[in-house]
Scaffold this active site. Structure first.
Site, PDB file in Angstrom:
ATOM      1  N   LYS A  78      38.255  20.089  -8.646  1.00 38.43           N
ATOM      2  CA  LYS A  78      37.710  20.332  -7.315  1.00 38.43           C
ATOM      3  C   LYS A  78      38.262  21.421  -6.671  1.00 38.43           C
ATOM      4  O   LYS A  78      39.355  21.605  -6.676  1.00 38.43           O
ATOM      5  CB  LYS A  78      37.749  19.303  -6.357  1.00 38.43           C
ATOM      6  CG  LYS A  78      37.063  19.288  -5.183  1.00 38.43           C
ATOM      7  CD  LYS A  78      37.224  18.152  -4.223  1.00 38.43           C
ATOM      8  CE  LYS A  78      37.275  18.756  -2.855  1.00 38.43           C
ATOM      9  NZ  LYS A  78      37.980  17.880  -1.704  1.00 38.43           N
ATOM     10  N   LYS A 110      47.626  11.527   2.431  1.00 41.04           N
ATOM     11  CA  LYS A 110      48.617  12.029   3.409  1.00 41.04           C
ATOM     12  C   LYS A 110      49.759  11.607   3.838  1.00 41.04           C
ATOM     13  O   LYS A 110      50.673  12.402   3.953  1.00 41.04           O
ATOM     14  CB  LYS A 110      47.803  12.055   4.860  1.00 41.04           C
ATOM     15  CG  LYS A 110      46.408  12.770   5.043  1.00 41.04           C
ATOM     16  CD  LYS A 110      46.544  14.328   5.012  1.00 41.04           C
ATOM     17  CE  LYS A 110      45.557  15.151   5.054  1.00 41.04           C
ATOM     18  NZ  LYS A 110      44.942  15.881   3.871  1.00 41.04           N
ATOM     19  N   LYS A 132      40.907  23.924  -0.610  1.00 38.94           N
ATOM     20  CA  LYS A 132      41.908  24.843   0.058  1.00 38.94           C
ATOM     21  C   LYS A 132      43.137  23.655   0.341  1.00 38.94           C
ATOM     22  O   LYS A 132      44.293  24.481   0.434  1.00 38.94           O
ATOM     23  CB  LYS A 132      41.331  25.550   1.338  1.00 38.94           C
ATOM     24  CG  LYS A 132      41.047  24.648   2.607  1.00 38.94           C
ATOM     25  CD  LYS A 132      40.547  25.400   3.578  1.00 38.94           C
ATOM     26  CE  LYS A 132      40.170  24.337   4.752  1.00 38.94           C
ATOM     27  NZ  LYS A 132      38.654  23.789   4.278  1.00 38.94           N
TER      28      LYS A 132
END
Ligand code: ADP
Ligand code: TRP
Length: 331
Positions: free
Chosen positions: A194, A111, A197
């Protein structure tokens, strides 16, 4: 009977990866365990700080939970923010969670890279909130995909540290769990490993996608110029398409296209058309149930209310006992 807890962040529609990696396990597990499944709306604020459509996102996930077969009579289905006891346990766990271990967490590092302008304290302490979600019900098993294993490891650390610090044997150490052993990972349409979204919206097919949207995405899936020699191993992107074919199409269809591939006669256009059709057939009943549920606000409200009551009962008991163990007393 095992206590099972799992959650999904309310950051949008569920895709096939979420379904096969998590929700399908929830549906199976609700039959034989004491299950708590929730919508992690507190967690969604770590990445979606100005939640213009927070309420709608929560409703979407609730509708999709129900459309996938989660049964409010069998499992406790609730919204995380309806159970503020979770926030208290989060605060208490944070007292014994250390900067070093939180900073080492892979999802935190990720992140920092993806949202450098919003490295907030709740991102750092995401694992303690997740641990609170889990141990507030004293869970044994947590059905999640492989990407959540490190968070589970940290949950065990926080649970055992609590037990050790206060000299009790109170919290069980929960394990990540996949029904039927095999960890499922649904690949992406973009050639990535993978379907996700967060990484790339177009790599994912959502349960709510229309037949037209499914067709467009599948037709655009990454492929190559085709094999030039017979019986060659498949590159990742092609392997992905074949994996999807294996899941959603009949074994005859799979064999048919696999043989064409091995004979260097494959036409990806034909394969994709078939795959799109088979995914559409698979998701149609989900979509139909979603449309009905979406309109039934009274029922959704009732499900959320009953879920909140049941989840709070369990959470409040834990908080009472935890306060007692730590040594808070009323004057
Ligand atoms: P996304 O990566 O799309 O943001 P989330 O991180 O919200 O998805 O994942 C929610 C749940 O779905 C988690 O339990 C995760 O392990 C599972 N999951 C997500 N993508 C996949 C996938 N492609 N295959 C298997 N499980 C997945
Ligand atoms: N971190 C999980 C995810 O991104 C969502 C989540 C929050 C969760 N709290 C949880 C999963 C507790 C299992 C148990 O998918």
């Amino acid at each position: 009977m095992d206590i099972v807890v799992s959650g999904i962040r309310s950051t949008g529609n569920l895709h096939l990866g979420n379904y096969f990696g998590a929700i399908r396990n929830f549906v199976k597990m609700q039959e034989e365990n004491h299950c708590y499944f929730f919508i992690a709306d507190y967690h969604s604020l770590t990445t979606h700080p100005t939640p213009a459509n927070l309420h709608q996102s929560v409703k979407t996930v609730l509708v999709e939970f129900l459309a996938c077969g989660l049964d409010p009579e069998k499992a406790t289905l609730y919204i995380q923010s309806d159970v503020p006891e979770v926030a208290e346990l989060y605060l208490l766990l944070n007292m014994n969670a250390y900067l070093g271990e939180l900073e080492r967490c892979t999802s935190f590092k990720e992140k920092i890279r993806t949202q450098p302008n919003n490295v907030n304290a709740a991102l750092l302490t995401y694992p303690t909130l997740m641990a609170a979600d889990i141990i507030i019900h004293k869970a044994h098993k947590v059905p999640v995909g492989k990407d959540q294993e490190q968070h589970l490891e940290m949950t065990r650390t926080f649970a055992s540290r609590f037990n050790r610090m206060y000299g009790v044997d109170y919290f069980p150490e929960p394990v990540a769990y996949n029904f039927g052993q095999e960890l499922v990972k649904i690949p992406g349409l973009d050639g990535g490993q993978k379907m996700s979204k967060s990484d790339n919206e177009n790599s994912a097919i959502f349960l709510a996608d229309s037949p037209e949207a499914i067709r467009k995405k599948v037709m655009k899936a990454v492929t190559d110029a085709g094999p030039t020699e017979p019986n060659q191993p498949k590159p990742q992107a092609i392997e992905n398409i074949f994996q999807l074919l294996q899941i959603f199409s009949s074994s005859d269809t799979y064999t048919h296209f696999n043989e064409l591939y091995n004979r260097c006669e494959i036409r990806y256009g034909d394969l994709k058309k078939q795959l799109a059709e088979d995914i559409t057939t698979y998701t149609r009943p989900f979509r139909e149930r979603m449309e009905d549920l979406e309109r039934d606000d009274v029922f959704l409200g009732r499900v959320a209310k009953i879920g909140a009551e049941k989840a709070r009962e369990s959470a409040a008991k834990t908080i009472r006992e935890v306060r007692e163990i730590i040594g808070f007393r009323s004057m």
